[in-house]
Design an enzyme around this catalytic site. Structure first.
Site, PDB file in Angstrom:
ATOM      1  N   ARG A  27       0.992  -1.407  -0.064  1.00 37.22           N
ATOM      2  CA  ARG A  27       0.007   0.116   0.005  1.00 37.22           C
ATOM      3  C   ARG A  27       0.857   1.331  -0.112  1.00 37.22           C
ATOM      4  O   ARG A  27       0.336   2.435  -0.063  1.00 37.22           O
ATOM      5  CB  ARG A  27      -0.799  -0.028   1.144  1.00 37.22           C
ATOM      6  N   TRP A  74       2.763   6.053   1.926  1.00 37.82           N
ATOM      7  CA  TRP A  74       2.641   6.562   0.348  1.00 37.82           C
ATOM      8  C   TRP A  74       2.432   7.953   0.142  1.00 37.82           C
ATOM      9  O   TRP A  74       1.209   8.530   0.363  1.00 37.82           O
ATOM     10  CB  TRP A  74       1.697   5.610  -0.420  1.00 37.82           C
ATOM     11  N   ASN A 100      -4.358   7.145   7.106  1.00 37.07           N
ATOM     12  CA  ASN A 100      -4.576   7.084   5.649  1.00 37.07           C
ATOM     13  C   ASN A 100      -5.770   7.860   5.054  1.00 37.07           C
ATOM     14  O   ASN A 100      -6.736   7.761   5.343  1.00 37.07           O
ATOM     15  CB  ASN A 100      -4.648   5.422   5.405  1.00 37.07           C
ATOM     16  N   GLY A 101      -5.166   8.592   3.883  1.00 34.46           N
ATOM     17  CA  GLY A 101      -6.212   9.417   3.147  1.00 34.46           C
ATOM     18  C   GLY A 101      -5.594  10.980   3.398  1.00 34.46           C
ATOM     19  O   GLY A 101      -4.323  10.993   3.059  1.00 34.46           O
ATOM     20  N   GLU A 481      -3.705   1.289 -26.310  1.00 28.71           N
ATOM     21  CA  GLU A 481      -3.653   0.823 -25.206  1.00 28.71           C
ATOM     22  C   GLU A 481      -4.221  -0.690 -24.930  1.00 28.71           C
ATOM     23  O   GLU A 481      -3.681  -1.398 -24.317  1.00 28.71           O
ATOM     24  CB  GLU A 481      -4.350   1.740 -24.043  1.00 28.71           C
ATOM     25  N   LYS A 485      -1.711  -3.832 -24.117  1.00 31.41           N
ATOM     26  CA  LYS A 485      -2.091  -4.588 -22.992  1.00 31.41           C
ATOM     27  C   LYS A 485      -2.121  -6.227 -23.445  1.00 31.41           C
ATOM     28  O   LYS A 485      -1.429  -6.906 -22.632  1.00 31.41           O
ATOM     29  CB  LYS A 485      -3.599  -4.621 -22.237  1.00 31.41           C
ATOM     30  N   LYS A 604       8.693  -3.016 -14.108  1.00 35.14           N
ATOM     31  CA  LYS A 604       7.687  -2.129 -13.668  1.00 35.14           C
ATOM     32  C   LYS A 604       8.380  -0.730 -13.982  1.00 35.14           C
ATOM     33  O   LYS A 604       7.701   0.402 -14.392  1.00 35.14           O
ATOM     34  CB  LYS A 604       7.073  -2.227 -12.223  1.00 35.14           C
TER      35      LYS A 604
HETATM   36  C1  F6R Z   1       2.457  -0.851 -19.893  1.00 37.86           C
HETATM   37  C2  F6R Z   1       3.579  -0.401 -18.974  1.00 37.86           C
HETATM   38  C3  F6R Z   1       4.694   0.325 -19.647  1.00 37.86           C
HETATM   39  C4  F6R Z   1       4.852   1.821 -19.059  1.00 37.86           C
HETATM   40  C5  F6R Z   1       6.313   2.589 -19.560  1.00 37.86           C
HETATM   41  C6  F6R Z   1       6.229   3.886 -18.906  1.00 37.86           C
HETATM   42  O1  F6R Z   1       1.483  -1.568 -19.316  1.00 37.86           O
HETATM   43  O2  F6R Z   1       3.473  -0.535 -17.815  1.00 37.86           O
HETATM   44  O3  F6R Z   1       4.519   0.526 -21.114  1.00 37.86           O
HETATM   45  O4  F6R Z   1       3.692   2.392 -19.273  1.00 37.86           O
HETATM   46  O5  F6R Z   1       7.323   1.663 -19.126  1.00 37.86           O
HETATM   47  O6  F6R Z   1       6.265   3.756 -17.466  1.00 37.86           O
HETATM   48  P1  F6R Z   1       5.898   5.038 -16.589  1.00 37.86           P
HETATM   49  O7  F6R Z   1       4.879   5.386 -16.832  1.00 37.86           O
HETATM   50  O8  F6R Z   1       6.593   4.770 -15.150  1.00 37.86           O
HETATM   51  O9  F6R Z   1       7.053   6.091 -17.330  1.00 37.86           O
END
Ligand code: F6R
Length: 609
Positions: A27, A74, A100-101, A481, A485, A604
Site C-alpha cells: 500500500r 505513500w 491513511n487518506g 492501449e 495490454k 515495472k
Molecule cells: C505498460 C507499461 C509500460 C509503461 C512505460 C512507462 O503497461 O507499464 O509501457 O507505461 O514503461 O512507464 P512510466 O509511466 O512509469 O514512465
C-alpha cells in the site's frame, strides 16, 4: 494510499506491528513508523525508506510497549522524509496519530492551530489531527476523536493513542479503509486484513463516519454523535497471499477493480464546491499559463497513450497546438522549444529514464515542465518545474491499469484547468465536463460489471494469433492501449491502428481468424469508424465493437460481439472504454496460464535508455 495497523493486548506490540506493516507494504513504502505506549510513556520510531530501514532503526534502539500503532506511507502531502513519516505527535508528545487518506481542509486547520500557538514538526496534512486531539486533552479520547472527525474534511482512516489512556486505541474511518480483527484478549486494527491475518481470522468492517474504541477486551463502535452501532463480524477464509491481493487471484485484477477508488482519490480536493478546478500543489504562475503558446506531451508506453488523449483534450478545449512525443525519440528530432513552451512529462513511476532525459532537455531549452506522476518526490517530480500527482497507491502488476485511467482523468482535468484559466471555454461547458469527470468513479464501476461478458467472449481466443484494435480521434489512444495490454501480458501480436488508415496497407492482413476490435465512443467520428469496421468484416475479420450504452443496435449488423460501456461525454467516455480492454487482455493471458503480474522481459520501472 498508506497502510495502518494497531495492536492492543498482552504481547509486545512490535511483534504484531512490524510483520503487520510488512504485509501492508504493497500500500506504500516510502517511509514507515511506529508509536508504542509502554512503561516509559509514548515512544515513536520512524524512518524514511522501506520497512527494512524501520526494522534496522528498531534493532539499533529497541522500544517496548503492548499498545501500539504503525504506518507505512505513500506520500500525498510532504516529501517522503523521516520528519513526514507517521506517527505524528502533538506539541508535548502525549498524542500520536497515524492516518491513511487526505485531510482536505488541512491548510485552514493548520493555520488556525499555529495562530493558537501549536508548533508543527512536519509538512503533512495528518499532523493537524494530533494537535486537534491535543486541544481536547480534557475530553475522553473517543469523544475527542469524534469531535475532530467532525472538523476534518476528506478521506480519513486514523488511529490515535494518548499517554493518559495507555490501554486504549481510538480509530475512526471516513472514505479510507479500516478493518478490525478480534482476538482472544487482544484486538487489532488495520487498513487491510493481511496485517493481522496470522493472528485472527475474525474481521469486523468499519463503516464511514464511525469511531472505534479498542481495548484488549472490548471493541465498541459508535457514530460521530457517540451512539453505539451494531458490529457485524465475519470469519475470513483466505490465506495470507490471497489476502494481500484482496481476495483477487492477481494484483492486476485487483488493480483493475481499484480504478473507481483510484479515480475518487485522484479527484479529491481538485474540484471546489462551485465546480472550479484547483490544483493546490501546482506551483505554476497563472502568468505562465496565459503566456504559453505551444504544448508538448512526452511519455513512454501506456503513459504515451495518455499523452495521445491529452493532445485531443488540450487542443479541443484550449486551441493551443499540442505535439506529442515518445520520450526516447524526443531529443533526437531537434524539437523547437522556447520559454513559451509548456512540456508535460508523464510517468507513473516518475523514474523512466527516457522521460527524465526528455524533460531535462526541454528545460534546458527554456520550456516550463509539468510532471505527472504517481510517486511523490520521484525524479520526475523533483526535476519538473511543477508537478501533479495521480493518487493510486502502488501499482504492483507490471501492466499499467489504474495508473493509466487516473492519468487520463488528470490530463482531462488539466486540459480544462488550462481552458478555465485562459478563458478559452465557456464556464457552462467546463462545468458540464467537470460534472462528467466527477461521475467517472460510478461509470467505471459499472464498466467493471462487463468482466463476465468479456471472459465468456475471450474463451475461444486463447490460440488466436492476430488482433487489431481500431479507433479514430479520442478512441485511437484506447485502441493503442488495448493492443499494448494484450501484447505485453498475453504475448499476442496486436496492432493498435487508426481505423481510417487500415485501407492504406494493413487491411491486407485481415482475413478469417483475425479478431478486429473497434472502439467507437467518440460520437463525432462514430459513423466513420463503423464504415471502417464494415471493411474489416467484409474481409472475414471477427468484429468486436466497443460502444456506448444505447448504441448497440446501430452496430449489431457489423459486430459479432458488442461491448457497451456507460455513457459519458466524448473524451471523458474513453476512461470507461479502457476497462473492458484491460479485462480482454487479462482473460486471454489467464486462459493461457500466463503470469499476468510479471510478464516476461518487462520491468515495472525502466531505468535504462
Ligand atoms: C505498460 C507499461 C509500460 C509503461 C512505460 C512507462 O503497461 O507499464 O509501457 O507505461 O514503461 O512507464 P512510466 O509511466 O512509469 O514512465
Amino acid at each position: 494510499m498508506c497502510g495502518i495497523v494497531g495492536y492492543v493486548g498482552p504481547r509486545a506490540a512490535l511483534d504484531v506491528l512490524v510483520p503487520g506493516l510488512e504485509g501492508l507494504e504493497y500500500r506504500g513504502y516510502d517511509s514507515a513508523g511506529v508509536a508504542l505506549i509502554g512503561a516509559g510513556g509514548l515512544t515513536v520510531t520512524k524512518t524514511a525508506g522501506r520497512m527494512a530501514d524501520l526494522v534496522a532503526a528498531l534493532d539499533a534502539e529497541p522500544i517496548t510497549g503492548s499498545v501500539g500503532i504503525g504506518h507505512t506511507r505513500w506520500a500525498t502531502h510532504g516529501a517522503p522524509t523521516t520528519g513526514n513519516a507517521h506517527p505524528h505527535r502533538d506539541c508535548d508528545g502525549t498524542v500520536a496519530v497515524i492516518h491513511n487518506g487526505i485531510v482536505e481542509n488541512w491548510a485552514a486547520l493548520r493555520a488556525k492551530l499555529i495562530a493558537n500557538g501549536h508548533e508543527f514538526a512536519s509538512d503533512t496534512d495528518t499532523e493537524v489531527i494530533a494537535h486537534l486531539v491535543e486541544d481536547r486533552a480534557d475530553m475522553d479520547l473517543a469523544d475527542a476523536v469524534r469531535d475532530v472527525m467532525k472538523l476534518a474534511d476528506g478521506s480519513l482512516a486514523i488511529a490515535v493513542v494518548r499517554t493518559d489512556e495507555p490501554k486504549r486505541i481510538v480509530a475512526a474511518r471516513r472514505g479510507s479503509p479500516l478493518v478490525i480483527g478480534r482476538g482472544d484478549g487482544e484486538n487489532f486494527l488495520a487498513s487491510d486484513i493481511p496485517a493481522f491475518l496470522r493472528h485472527t481470522k475474525k474481521v469486523i468492517a468499519v463503516d464511514d463516519d464511525r469511531v472505534v474504541d479498542l481495548t484488549a477486551e472490548s471493541i465498541v463502535i459508535t457514530d460521530l454523535d457517540g451512539n453505539e452501532t451494531p458490529i457485524s463480524e465475519r470469519e475470513i477464509e483466505w490465506d495470507l497471499e490471497a489476502a494481500e491481493k484482496g481476495g483477487y487471484p492477481t494484483f492486476m485484477l485487483k488493480e483493475i477493480n481499484e480504478q473507481p477508488t483510484a479515480i475518487t482519490d485522484t479527484l479529491r480536493g481538485r474540484i471546489d464546491g462551485t465546480g472550479r478546478i484547483e490544483f493546490s500543489e501546482l506551483e505554476l504562475d497563472n502568468k505562465i499559463i496565459r503566456m504559453i503558446d505551444k504544448v508538448f506531451v512526452i511519455a513512454c508506453g501506456t503513459s504515451y497513450h495518455a499523452a495521445m488523449m491529452a493532445k485531443y483534450a488540450i487542443e479541443r478545449w484550449t486551441r493551443l497546438p499540442v505535439e506529442i512525443d515518445i520520450a526516447s525519440e524526443f531529443r533526437y528530432r531537434d524539437p523547437v522549444l522556447d520559454d513559451r513552451s509548456l512540456v508535460i512529462g508523464i510517468s507513473q513511476s516518475g523514474e523512466t529514464i527516457d522521460t527524465l532525459a526528455a524533460i531535462r532537455y526541454a528545460k534546458a531549452q527554456g520550456a516550463t515542465v509539468v510532471g505527472l506522476s504517481n510517486v511523490v518526490d520521484s525524479a520526475l517530480a523533483r526535476d519538473a518545474d511543477a508537478v501533479l500527482y495521480t493518487r493510486c497507491g502502488p501499482e504492483i502488476g507490471v501492466a499499467a491499469t489504474k495508473t493509466f485511467t487516473t492519468q487520463l482523468v488528470m490530463l482531462q482535468l488539466f486540459g480544462l484547468y488550462l481552458a478555465q484559466n485562459r478563458g478559452t471555454l465557456d464556464p457552462g461547458t467546463i462545468g458540464n465536463l467537470v460534472a462528467a469527470i466527477k461521475e467517472l468513479p460510478q461509470t467505471v464501476e459499472r464498466a467493471l460489471q462487463l468482466e463476465d461478458q468479456i471472459r465468456g467472449m475471450t474463451g475461444e481466443w486463447a490460440d488466436t494469433r492476430d488482433f487489431f484494435f481500431l479507433g479514430r480521434a479520442g478512441d485511437f489512444p484506447v485502441a493503442m492501449e488495448g493492443a499494448l495490454k494484450l501484447k505485453e501480458i498475453a504475448y499476442v501480436r496486436a496492432e493498435g491502428y487508426p481505423a481510417g488508415e487500415m485501407k492504406h496497407g494493413p487491411i491486407s492482413l485481415i482475413e478469417k481468424g483475425v479478431v478486429v476490435i473497434g472502439i467507437a465512443t467518440d460520437s463525432h467520428v462514430r459513423a466513420k469508424t463503423l464504415s471502417n469496421m464494415e471493411e474489416m468484416k467484409a474481409r472475414g475479420g471477427t468484429i468486436v465493437m466497443v460502444v456506448e450504452e444505447g448504441d448497440e443496435d446501430e452496430v449489431a449488423s457489423v459486430a459479432d460481439h458488442v461491448i457497451a460501456v456507460p455513457n459519458s461525454p466524448d473524451l471523458i467516455c474513453i476512461v470507461n472504454a479502457v476497462v473492458p480492454l484491460q479485462f480482454l487482455a487479462y482473460h486471454i493471458a489467464n486462459a493461457k496460464g500466463l503470469d499476468v503480474d510479471k510478464p516476461r522481459n518487462l520491468a515495472k520501472t525502466v531505468t535504462v535508455e
